[in-house]
Design a protein around this motif. Structure first.
Motif, PDB file in Angstrom:
ATOM      1  N   TYR A  32       0.857  -1.188   0.000  1.00 53.85           N
ATOM      2  CA  TYR A  32       0.000   0.000   0.000  1.00 53.85           C
ATOM      3  C   TYR A  32       0.890   1.234   0.000  1.00 53.85           C
ATOM      4  O   TYR A  32       1.931   1.269   0.679  1.00 53.85           O
ATOM      5  CB  TYR A  32      -0.906   0.008   1.227  1.00 53.85           C
ATOM      6  CG  TYR A  32      -1.639   1.315   1.444  1.00 53.85           C
ATOM      7  CD1 TYR A  32      -2.773   1.634   0.696  1.00 53.85           C
ATOM      8  CD2 TYR A  32      -1.179   2.240   2.383  1.00 53.85           C
ATOM      9  CE1 TYR A  32      -3.428   2.833   0.884  1.00 53.85           C
ATOM     10  CE2 TYR A  32      -1.840   3.438   2.577  1.00 53.85           C
ATOM     11  CZ  TYR A  32      -2.962   3.733   1.825  1.00 53.85           C
ATOM     12  OH  TYR A  32      -3.618   4.928   2.015  1.00 53.85           O
ATOM     13  N   GLY A  33       0.487   2.247  -0.768  1.00 47.73           N
ATOM     14  CA  GLY A  33       1.290   3.456  -0.847  1.00 47.73           C
ATOM     15  C   GLY A  33       0.445   4.678  -1.106  1.00 47.73           C
ATOM     16  O   GLY A  33      -0.801   4.632  -1.151  1.00 47.73           O
ATOM     17  N   LYS A  50       6.790 -10.640   4.997  1.00 51.40           N
ATOM     18  CA  LYS A  50       8.098  -9.995   4.987  1.00 51.40           C
ATOM     19  C   LYS A  50       8.203  -9.045   3.798  1.00 51.40           C
ATOM     20  O   LYS A  50       7.571  -9.243   2.761  1.00 51.40           O
ATOM     21  CB  LYS A  50       9.211 -11.039   4.922  1.00 51.40           C
ATOM     22  CG  LYS A  50       9.258 -11.982   6.118  1.00 51.40           C
ATOM     23  CD  LYS A  50      10.390 -12.981   5.968  1.00 51.40           C
ATOM     24  CE  LYS A  50      10.441 -13.925   7.165  1.00 51.40           C
ATOM     25  NZ  LYS A  50      11.530 -14.928   7.032  1.00 51.40           N
ATOM     26  N   ILE A  51       9.022  -8.009   3.968  1.00 51.12           N
ATOM     27  CA  ILE A  51       9.247  -7.027   2.907  1.00 51.12           C
ATOM     28  C   ILE A  51      10.320  -7.567   1.959  1.00 51.12           C
ATOM     29  O   ILE A  51      11.432  -7.920   2.385  1.00 51.12           O
ATOM     30  CB  ILE A  51       9.680  -5.675   3.493  1.00 51.12           C
ATOM     31  CG1 ILE A  51       8.572  -5.100   4.384  1.00 51.12           C
ATOM     32  CG2 ILE A  51      10.015  -4.690   2.375  1.00 51.12           C
ATOM     33  CD1 ILE A  51       8.958  -3.792   5.067  1.00 51.12           C
ATOM     34  N   TYR A  52       9.981  -7.610   0.669  1.00 52.62           N
ATOM     35  CA  TYR A  52      10.911  -8.123  -0.331  1.00 52.62           C
ATOM     36  C   TYR A  52      11.373  -7.052  -1.307  1.00 52.62           C
ATOM     37  O   TYR A  52      12.373  -7.246  -2.014  1.00 52.62           O
ATOM     38  CB  TYR A  52      10.270  -9.275  -1.121  1.00 52.62           C
ATOM     39  CG  TYR A  52      10.197 -10.554  -0.331  1.00 52.62           C
ATOM     40  CD1 TYR A  52      11.238 -11.466  -0.368  1.00 52.62           C
ATOM     41  CD2 TYR A  52       9.095 -10.847   0.451  1.00 52.62           C
ATOM     42  CE1 TYR A  52      11.180 -12.647   0.361  1.00 52.62           C
ATOM     43  CE2 TYR A  52       9.023 -12.022   1.178  1.00 52.62           C
ATOM     44  CZ  TYR A  52      10.070 -12.911   1.135  1.00 52.62           C
ATOM     45  OH  TYR A  52      10.016 -14.075   1.872  1.00 52.62           O
ATOM     46  N   ALA A  53      10.648  -5.933  -1.411  1.00 55.85           N
ATOM     47  CA  ALA A  53      11.034  -4.881  -2.353  1.00 55.85           C
ATOM     48  C   ALA A  53      10.472  -3.549  -1.884  1.00 55.85           C
ATOM     49  O   ALA A  53       9.525  -3.494  -1.084  1.00 55.85           O
ATOM     50  CB  ALA A  53      10.558  -5.208  -3.764  1.00 55.85           C
ATOM     51  N   LEU A 100       6.789  -3.565  -0.383  1.00 53.92           N
ATOM     52  CA  LEU A 100       6.038  -4.645  -1.017  1.00 53.92           C
ATOM     53  C   LEU A 100       6.254  -5.917  -0.209  1.00 53.92           C
ATOM     54  O   LEU A 100       7.403  -6.310   0.051  1.00 53.92           O
ATOM     55  CB  LEU A 100       6.487  -4.848  -2.469  1.00 53.92           C
ATOM     56  CG  LEU A 100       6.316  -3.641  -3.393  1.00 53.92           C
ATOM     57  CD1 LEU A 100       6.777  -3.988  -4.801  1.00 53.92           C
ATOM     58  CD2 LEU A 100       4.881  -3.152  -3.402  1.00 53.92           C
ATOM     59  N   TYR A 101       5.156  -6.569   0.165  1.00 53.47           N
ATOM     60  CA  TYR A 101       5.190  -7.729   1.055  1.00 53.47           C
ATOM     61  C   TYR A 101       4.895  -9.009   0.279  1.00 53.47           C
ATOM     62  O   TYR A 101       4.150  -9.009  -0.718  1.00 53.47           O
ATOM     63  CB  TYR A 101       4.154  -7.569   2.175  1.00 53.47           C
ATOM     64  CG  TYR A 101       4.362  -6.359   3.059  1.00 53.47           C
ATOM     65  CD1 TYR A 101       5.100  -6.450   4.228  1.00 53.47           C
ATOM     66  CD2 TYR A 101       3.813  -5.135   2.719  1.00 53.47           C
ATOM     67  CE1 TYR A 101       5.290  -5.340   5.045  1.00 53.47           C
ATOM     68  CE2 TYR A 101       4.000  -4.015   3.518  1.00 53.47           C
ATOM     69  CZ  TYR A 101       4.738  -4.127   4.679  1.00 53.47           C
ATOM     70  OH  TYR A 101       4.932  -3.020   5.479  1.00 53.47           O
ATOM     71  N   ALA A 146       3.410  -6.376  -7.731  1.00 51.32           N
ATOM     72  CA  ALA A 146       4.575  -6.723  -8.545  1.00 51.32           C
ATOM     73  C   ALA A 146       4.766  -8.222  -8.512  1.00 51.32           C
ATOM     74  O   ALA A 146       4.158  -8.937  -7.705  1.00 51.32           O
ATOM     75  CB  ALA A 146       5.835  -6.008  -8.045  1.00 51.32           C
ATOM     76  N   THR A 147       5.597  -8.723  -9.412  1.00 49.64           N
ATOM     77  CA  THR A 147       5.924 -10.146  -9.495  1.00 49.64           C
ATOM     78  C   THR A 147       7.411 -10.326  -9.271  1.00 49.64           C
ATOM     79  O   THR A 147       8.235  -9.737  -9.982  1.00 49.64           O
ATOM     80  CB  THR A 147       5.526 -10.718 -10.868  1.00 49.64           C
ATOM     81  OG1 THR A 147       4.119 -10.543 -11.064  1.00 49.64           O
ATOM     82  CG2 THR A 147       5.857 -12.194 -10.939  1.00 49.64           C
ATOM     83  N   LEU A 148       7.751 -11.130  -8.274  1.00 50.28           N
ATOM     84  CA  LEU A 148       9.146 -11.409  -7.948  1.00 50.28           C
ATOM     85  C   LEU A 148       9.581 -12.661  -8.695  1.00 50.28           C
ATOM     86  O   LEU A 148       9.103 -13.764  -8.423  1.00 50.28           O
ATOM     87  CB  LEU A 148       9.303 -11.597  -6.434  1.00 50.28           C
ATOM     88  CG  LEU A 148      10.725 -11.811  -5.912  1.00 50.28           C
ATOM     89  CD1 LEU A 148      11.562 -10.563  -6.139  1.00 50.28           C
ATOM     90  CD2 LEU A 148      10.699 -12.187  -4.435  1.00 50.28           C
ATOM     91  N   PRO A 149      10.489 -12.537  -9.661  1.00 49.02           N
ATOM     92  CA  PRO A 149      10.892 -13.712 -10.447  1.00 49.02           C
ATOM     93  C   PRO A 149      11.790 -14.632  -9.642  1.00 49.02           C
ATOM     94  O   PRO A 149      12.362 -14.236  -8.621  1.00 49.02           O
ATOM     95  CB  PRO A 149      11.641 -13.084 -11.634  1.00 49.02           C
ATOM     96  CG  PRO A 149      12.185 -11.808 -11.092  1.00 49.02           C
ATOM     97  CD  PRO A 149      11.184 -11.311 -10.089  1.00 49.02           C
TER      98      PRO A 149
END
Length: 408
Positions: free
Chosen positions: A87-88, A178-181, A172-173, A137-140
């Motif tokens: 959220y932002g 956990k925060i990944y980005a 981004l969770y 977003a998508t984390l590859p």
């Protein structure tokens, strides 16, 4: 070798010439025999590898639908993307942000200002230049810290447009909390919305935007594949024949029985000791295999869209299609009383019902008819999308449509 000749009537010169010719004939026969022996040996040498190749490759698959790479029709279990969400706050909007009735953007702004040392009550903030948004977003797989990601920003309130906005830093969770980005940047919106004097005009969808490379990975996903002795290849569409064909193609390319079909969706790949795993997976993903997709008809009743696959088989059938339209119209007639009478004005409804039965249209599909023949016939009778959906469902019930109908 002795040669018997009757030479009583020949001269000595003729006898000498005849013996010379016999010697040439003998040499010609010797050379011809050696040539035949060599040709037989070469034929045997070529046939051997051909037979060996036939034994290794196994029986050929008859009439595959098409060839596709493993990476295009399957994925490796465990090596996948992961979804991120956060959220932002988007600021810098030209009066097109959330209204005062949407309170959470104001509360977010007050909390951000407080962390920066500015204490402002949320009730005293009046602004329509900001909007609360969700960021996805998508984390590859194999992402490392510093990898940049594309993000999508969507309005969560009643903002009219995100055009010209700037997303402030938003975490981004993942599914584990956990925060990944971290995401931040200027939005790119493929539309706009203009309001003036009660009139408005909108183009495309201005409340959703994208930020190319707008997020940076802060926490990577550790995954070690070098010490694994087995991988599972998962087909996108479960099919036993495609799974067996994939295993056979991989074994043929690697030259050893490394793959085995476990079920209709999973093919197990075994790694030899000391083998380079990334090189093995790269080679397997590039293998072309025959694909046998299911025959499907996709129907979207909301939009009237019908998609018929090329593998759909039609049986001979005769289709009669008509239609019944009923139109009900109600008119109200006003009845006025006579002059100087004690009557009152009355409103009387008059209802008319008009029913029309459309003539029946006939379609006949003979043996060997294709999907193109069906589409042309339906277009010829002027069938609408709703009619096509009804006809396909009726054909499926009658057994004339050998395909699976999937309704979206």
């Amino acid at each position: 070798m002795s040669m018997l000749h009757y030479t009583g009537h020949l001269s000595p010169e003729d006898i000498k010439r005849m013996k010379k010719n016999d010697a040439g004939t003998i040499w010609f026969l010797i050379v011809l025999g050696i040539g035949l022996i060599l040709m037989t040996a070469l034929a045997d040498g070529q046939t051997g590898p051909m037979l060996a190749s036939a034994v290794v490759s196994g029986p050929a698959i008859a009439n595959p639908e098409h060839m596709a790479r493993v990476k295009d029709i399957a994925s490796i279990e465990g090596i996948r993307d992961n979804q991120l969400v956060g959220y932002g706050l988007v600021v810098g909007l030209a009066g097109t942000g959330d209204s005062q009735q949407t309170t959470f953007p104001i509360q977010t702004l007050a909390a951000m200002l407080l962390r920066m040392g500015v204490s402002v009550p949320a009730t005293s903030i009046r602004s329509q230049n900001l909007a609360g948004v969700f960021v996805s977003a998508t984390l590859p797989p194999f992402a490392r810290p510093g990898t940049k990601l594309d993000i999508t920003v969507s309005s969560a309130g009643d903002a009219h447009s995100l055009e010209g906005g700037l997303l402030l830093m938003a975490p981004l969770y993942g599914t584990d909390g956990k925060i990944y980005a971290q995401a931040q940047g200027a939005l790119v919106v493929g539309g706009y919305s203009v309001n003036a004097n009660g009139s408005s005009k909108s183009v495309n969808h201005p409340t959703v935007g994208r930020i190319p490379y707008g997020a940076m990975v802060e926490r990577g996903l550790a995954m070690d594949i070098t010490d694994r002795d087995r991988f599972s290849i998962l087909l996108n569409d479960a099919d036993f024949k495609s799974a067996e064909a994939m295993a056979a193609a991989i074994n043929l390319d690697l030259g050893r029985p490394a793959a085995r079909a476990f079920d209709s969706r999973r093919v197990d790949l075994y790694v030899k000791g000391g083998e380079d795993v990334p090189e093995l997976l790269a080679r397997v993903e590039a293998v072309e295999v025959p694909v046998f997709p299911r025959a499907r008809v996709i129907v979207n009743e909301r939009t009237g869209t019908v998609v018929i696959g090329g593998t759909v088989v039609l049986q001979p059938v005769s289709i009669l299609h008509g239609g019944l339209s009923v139109n009900v119209v109600t008119d109200f007639q006003v009845s006025q009383p006579g002059p100087f009478s004690s009557g009152t004005t009355q409103t009387t409804p008059v209802t008319k019902i008009d029913a029309k039965d459309k003539p029946v249209s006939r379609i006949e599909l003979k043996q060997g008819a294709t999907v193109d023949d069906l589409v042309r016939s339906l277009q010829a009778i002027g069938a609408s999308a709703r009619d096509v959906i009804s006809i396909l469902q009726a054909m499926k019930s009658a057994g004339a449509l050998e395909a699976e109908i999937e309704v979206l």
